[in-house]
Design a protein around this motif. Sequence first.
Motif, PDB file in Angstrom:
ATOM      1  N   GLY A 105      90.230  44.154  17.444  1.00 39.98           N
ATOM      2  CA  GLY A 105      90.984  43.250  18.319  1.00 39.98           C
ATOM      3  C   GLY A 105      91.705  43.989  19.429  1.00 39.98           C
ATOM      4  N   ILE A 106      92.327  45.094  19.078  1.00 34.89           N
ATOM      5  CA  ILE A 106      93.047  45.889  20.083  1.00 34.89           C
ATOM      6  C   ILE A 106      92.072  46.466  21.105  1.00 34.89           C
ATOM      7  N   LEU A 107      90.998  47.069  20.613  1.00 31.80           N
ATOM      8  CA  LEU A 107      90.021  47.692  21.513  1.00 31.80           C
ATOM      9  C   LEU A 107      89.300  46.652  22.368  1.00 31.80           C
ATOM     10  N   HIS A 108      88.957  45.527  21.765  1.00 29.62           N
ATOM     11  CA  HIS A 108      88.279  44.475  22.522  1.00 29.62           C
ATOM     12  C   HIS A 108      89.191  43.923  23.609  1.00 29.62           C
ATOM     13  N   THR A 109      90.462  43.737  23.280  1.00 29.25           N
ATOM     14  CA  THR A 109      91.417  43.287  24.290  1.00 29.25           C
ATOM     15  C   THR A 109      91.486  44.287  25.445  1.00 29.25           C
ATOM     16  N   GLY A 110      91.496  45.574  25.116  1.00 26.60           N
ATOM     17  CA  GLY A 110      91.469  46.600  26.159  1.00 26.60           C
ATOM     18  C   GLY A 110      90.231  46.498  27.025  1.00 26.60           C
ATOM     19  N   SER A 111      89.093  46.255  26.396  1.00 22.21           N
ATOM     20  CA  SER A 111      87.836  46.111  27.133  1.00 22.21           C
ATOM     21  C   SER A 111      87.882  44.903  28.065  1.00 22.21           C
ATOM     22  N   VAL A 112      88.416  43.808  27.571  1.00 22.63           N
ATOM     23  CA  VAL A 112      88.546  42.602  28.397  1.00 22.63           C
ATOM     24  C   VAL A 112      89.468  42.871  29.581  1.00 22.63           C
ATOM     25  N   LEU A 113      90.573  43.556  29.348  1.00 22.52           N
ATOM     26  CA  LEU A 113      91.508  43.860  30.432  1.00 22.52           C
ATOM     27  C   LEU A 113      90.882  44.778  31.471  1.00 22.52           C
ATOM     28  N   VAL A 114      90.097  45.741  31.023  1.00 25.77           N
ATOM     29  CA  VAL A 114      89.396  46.632  31.964  1.00 25.77           C
ATOM     30  C   VAL A 114      88.432  45.813  32.826  1.00 25.77           C
ATOM     31  N   THR A 115      87.676  44.930  32.197  1.00 27.16           N
ATOM     32  CA  THR A 115      86.725  44.112  32.952  1.00 27.16           C
ATOM     33  C   THR A 115      87.439  43.178  33.912  1.00 27.16           C
ATOM     34  N   LEU A 116      88.535  42.591  33.479  1.00 24.29           N
ATOM     35  CA  LEU A 116      89.310  41.731  34.391  1.00 24.29           C
ATOM     36  C   LEU A 116      89.844  42.537  35.576  1.00 24.29           C
ATOM     37  N   ALA A 117      90.292  43.756  35.319  1.00 27.11           N
ATOM     38  CA  ALA A 117      90.750  44.618  36.411  1.00 27.11           C
ATOM     39  C   ALA A 117      89.597  44.932  37.366  1.00 27.11           C
ATOM     40  N   HIS A 118      88.412  45.138  36.835  1.00 28.03           N
ATOM     41  CA  HIS A 118      87.240  45.383  37.678  1.00 28.03           C
ATOM     42  C   HIS A 118      86.926  44.166  38.544  1.00 28.03           C
ATOM     43  N   ILE A 119      87.027  42.991  37.957  1.00 27.04           N
ATOM     44  CA  ILE A 119      86.768  41.761  38.709  1.00 27.04           C
ATOM     45  C   ILE A 119      87.796  41.591  39.819  1.00 27.04           C
ATOM     46  N   VAL A 120      89.053  41.812  39.492  1.00 26.11           N
ATOM     47  CA  VAL A 120      90.117  41.712  40.505  1.00 26.11           C
ATOM     48  C   VAL A 120      89.912  42.770  41.592  1.00 26.11           C
ATOM     49  N   GLY A 121      89.598  43.992  41.184  1.00 22.57           N
ATOM     50  CA  GLY A 121      89.375  45.063  42.159  1.00 22.57           C
ATOM     51  C   GLY A 121      88.212  44.774  43.082  1.00 22.57           C
ATOM     52  N   SER A 122      87.106  44.304  42.533  1.00 19.59           N
ATOM     53  CA  SER A 122      85.952  44.020  43.389  1.00 19.59           C
ATOM     54  C   SER A 122      86.230  42.824  44.309  1.00 19.59           C
ATOM     55  N   SER A 123      86.986  41.859  43.841  1.00 21.18           N
ATOM     56  CA  SER A 123      87.334  40.730  44.729  1.00 21.18           C
ATOM     57  C   SER A 123      88.253  41.211  45.845  1.00 21.18           C
ATOM     58  N   ALA A 124      89.158  42.126  45.540  1.00 18.19           N
ATOM     59  CA  ALA A 124      90.034  42.684  46.587  1.00 18.19           C
ATOM     60  C   ALA A 124      89.207  43.418  47.640  1.00 18.19           C
ATOM     61  N   VAL A 125      88.185  44.139  47.212  1.00 20.52           N
ATOM     62  CA  VAL A 125      87.315  44.843  48.159  1.00 20.52           C
ATOM     63  C   VAL A 125      86.560  43.838  49.032  1.00 20.52           C
ATOM     64  N   ILE A 126      86.019  42.805  48.428  1.00 20.29           N
ATOM     65  CA  ILE A 126      85.314  41.784  49.229  1.00 20.29           C
ATOM     66  C   ILE A 126      86.252  41.217  50.286  1.00 20.29           C
ATOM     67  N   LEU A 127      87.459  40.875  49.895  1.00 22.20           N
ATOM     68  CA  LEU A 127      88.420  40.296  50.850  1.00 22.20           C
ATOM     69  C   LEU A 127      88.809  41.297  51.929  1.00 22.20           C
ATOM     70  N   ARG A 128      88.992  42.562  51.550  1.00 19.44           N
ATOM     71  CA  ARG A 128      89.332  43.598  52.541  1.00 19.44           C
ATOM     72  C   ARG A 128      88.196  43.761  53.554  1.00 19.44           C
ATOM     73  N   LEU A 129      86.980  43.826  53.058  1.00 18.16           N
ATOM     74  CA  LEU A 129      85.849  44.076  53.935  1.00 18.16           C
ATOM     75  C   LEU A 129      85.493  42.860  54.801  1.00 18.16           C
ATOM     76  N   ALA A 130      85.791  41.676  54.299  1.00 20.59           N
ATOM     77  CA  ALA A 130      85.435  40.454  55.028  1.00 20.59           C
ATOM     78  C   ALA A 130      86.408  40.129  56.144  1.00 20.59           C
ATOM     79  N   THR A 131      87.558  40.813  56.160  1.00 17.32           N
ATOM     80  CA  THR A 131      88.535  40.518  57.226  1.00 17.32           C
ATOM     81  C   THR A 131      88.536  41.589  58.296  1.00 17.32           C
TER      82      THR A 131
END
Length: 131
Positions: A105-131
């Motif tokens: 449970g602890i490790l899986h939660t960490g994995s989910v948080l890492v993936t969510l951070a990746h999703i947020v990071g990639s969306s930030a890049v899309i927004l940065r590059l699109a403006t």
Amino acid sequence: MLLQAAILLTALLFGGMVLYSFGFASFLFSALPADQAGPLLRRAFPHFYVFVIVCALVGSALTVTIDMASALILGLIAVTALLARQILMPAINGATDRGNRSRFGILHTGSVLVTLAHIVGSSAVILRLAT
């Protein structure tokens, strides 16, 4: 042309992560019994991480002359995906194999948080590059 390629590749990265995390994984557990869905998902995860690593590395290379912050974000996504693939994923599998539900449970939660951070990071890049 470089900017457009960087945006498209980062959009592919973002979309792939969202589809895998919220579509494929949840679909497997709704379509198959847990004892079948779990092993199938375990086999798919290494490929998912390779996809993330490659897209993020190429995206970082494409953006390095356009926007250094975007290149750094994508580079960080690649590095942390590599760590997740090589360290976190085997630890999650080991906890599952040993039946250690609390560690899983602890490790899986960490994995989910890492993936969510990746999703947020990639969306930030899309927004940065699109403006």
